[in-house]
Design a protein around this motif. Structure first.
Motif: not given
Lengths: 353, 353
Positions: A63, A70, A268, A270, A288-291, A293, A334, B153, B239
């Motif tokens: 990150t 990422n 949110r 990371r 649940a966020g992109p990228g 985590r 998960k 969102d 989600t």
């Protein structure tokens, strides 16, 4: 239309989430463990090599590497940590509950009529058997009397005194000695890589803010916790002050954690760290966020050095910091990392040899 | 015991503080003023020399000079700014009220039954005379329909679109062009001296967070505003998401400002900037702490370049951003600095020549 002028029934919705289990306090084991304090460790020094340590190092590397897919811009580097059971010991009972009980004499001194009123009378008697039978409604009265009704400054001074002097029964040390050295190293590693570390706790926000900076390096504005309202008013000389009100604004547990994160941070996270079913929604929200985590759960499987409880993986049942098998299964499904205290941590506390 | 499961009457206590005055919107003057945009200024370049500029420079010098008795450690350098009327134009009506009205068609699209229900029917008619007679209760329904009921969102995306495209009627420019260049310079000067700048606004926290970073350089976690609760839930695929609820947690105006500062920051500011009676308590709270403090109020006394309203100092009465004579007198008595827009500011907006 002032929030604090609410005529609603919310006055009775006090900070009870940590109190339902008070009786457990009075069956506390108390084996002693005297060790020597050592200096704070370096880069994850207190971690054994293994998947948990590697997950942390790889997350921070990826990150913060601008050439990595990422990569996360510095302003979005937010990491949230549950406190009880994730950053410090939560067994046999949450430290803040001990605080509330310890403050009963002070509350009675301020309001002598309480002396002959239940549940204060029973608490003052010191009769542990009787105390253990107190109802939820009784406990609510203790919380209201010890966490509200005073000014914000008075409350901070009381907590400051208590946190300096009170000691855990097992280790005979201040509660702030009972923070997990490996987690402190994670916080330090994240911060030295541009992450801001937040505490997101079911405990009282005003309570934790008193010691969070000197204990964890987390300043008050980065503590999100269960929060009550305050009321602005004036002293006779015109000086304004804030009084803590018995009105719940945020119950920062379970679904209240992502709700609190949105309210207080507005981003949110990371990375999110927890240890119980109360942290499930925070980790789900983070994931649940992109990228990139990172979601981690600490499993207390080390009765010798600390405590062992679950009931995940056949560990003993507990009502304080329950880590259910369904949470464990969700973590595995998960790809969240479960930290084994027993296997992943070289040492638990800084004072260990 | 979840905050959001409250059965109380608080559902109806919605974000009304900025709405009571809706009718004023429909008598707006609209003289045009076309100017050229210039680059952002340097050290208080847009300020005339005078007591206001000197007060800012001296405060920053003293609080950052380690040899000065008024030195303030970096972690305590917190400065709070009201938004409407302090950082950007609030006349003839708060921008967020325009947003709510502009969103009525979208709300009706999502819930077509609203089309034939008041007050939506009247708003959709475009009949300004009829709209101006709507009651407070009507306006409450508009606020609930346009600021709640959608995911966090979705709301952010809607506000993002609106703030980019909507234009003020007088200047024919986006609202974010109508920020005060001199105040931006104060924020920049404070930040380059280790202060963290917070917005503390009666406007909606979620609303302001959408554009605060790009407009003021204030990240979302440093925006304190009127805030409603959210509710954590799951989409069908598992989600999680947060929905904005019609439940007021913080009415961040008047006494709600110090209460909100305590809730969201947990430190008393060292400097506070406002422009109306709604900021009085924030400045009092800021001024009540020990050590160096800077309290400033912007007086809108410049009808030519912006607007003139009080009623302090004989300026015209207004219900939007009232600056009463009693606030003015308190400022003088307590050595707060009153900024005269007319005399203290070389220019008001960045786009001026």
């Amino acid at each position: 239309m002032r929030a604090d002028s609410s005529p609603s029934g919310i006055n009775r919705r006090v900070l009870l989430s940590s109190l339902a289990l008070l009786p457990a306090l009075f069956g506390a084991p108390a084996p002693a463990a005297a060790q020597t304090q050592t200096a704070q460790g370096n880069l994850l020094d207190s971690w054994n090599d293994g998947p948990a340590k590697r997950a942390i190092l790889e997350f921070v590397r990826a990150t913060t590497d601008q050439s990595d897919a990422n990569f996360v811009p510095p302003e979005e580097r937010i990491a949230t940590f549950d406190q009880d059971g994730t950053l410090w010991v939560e067994h046999p009972i949450y430290s803040q509950v001990v605080y509330c009980l310890d403050q009963v004499p002070t509350a009675v001194e301020k309001d002598p009529e309480l002396r002959n009123v239940e549940p204060f009378k029973t608490i003052l008697s010191g009769n542990r058997g009787a105390i253990a039978t107190l109802s939820l409604h009784d406990l609510e009265k203790i919380v209201v009397a010890t966490l509200t009704g005073m000014s914000v400054d008075e409350f901070g001074a009381e907590v400051g005194k208590w946190i300096t002097n009170a000691k855990d029964e097992r280790w005979k040390r201040p509660y702030t000695d009972l923070i997990y050295q490996p987690m402190l190293e994670v916080m330090q590693h994240l911060r030295s890589n541009g992450f801001r570390t937040y505490i997101v706790t079911g405990g009282g926000q005003d309570f934790v803010r008193v010691y969070s900076d000197r204990t964890y390096g987390v300043p008050p504005e980065q503590v999100v916790g269960t929060a009550g309202g305050t009321k602005f008013a004036y002293h006779k000389d015109g000086t304004p002050f804030l009084t803590k009100e018995p009105k719940l604004l945020l119950n920062d547990d379970k679904a209240g954690k992502p709700e609190g994160i949105h309210l207080m941070i507005g981003r949110r996270p990371r990375a999110a760290f927890g240890n119980s079913d109360g942290d499930r929604e925070m980790l789900e929200y983070t994931g649940a966020g992109p990228g990139a985590r990172l979601m981690m759960l600490l499993l207390h499987d080390d009765a010798k050095r600390e405590y062992a409880y679950g009931p995940a993986q056949g560990l003993p049942e507990t009502k304080i910091g329950t880590f259910s098998q369904s949470l464990y299964d969700e973590a595995k499904r998960k790809n969240w990392t479960v930290i084994s205290m027993k296997n992943d941590w070289k040492r638990v506390f800084a004072f260990e040899a």
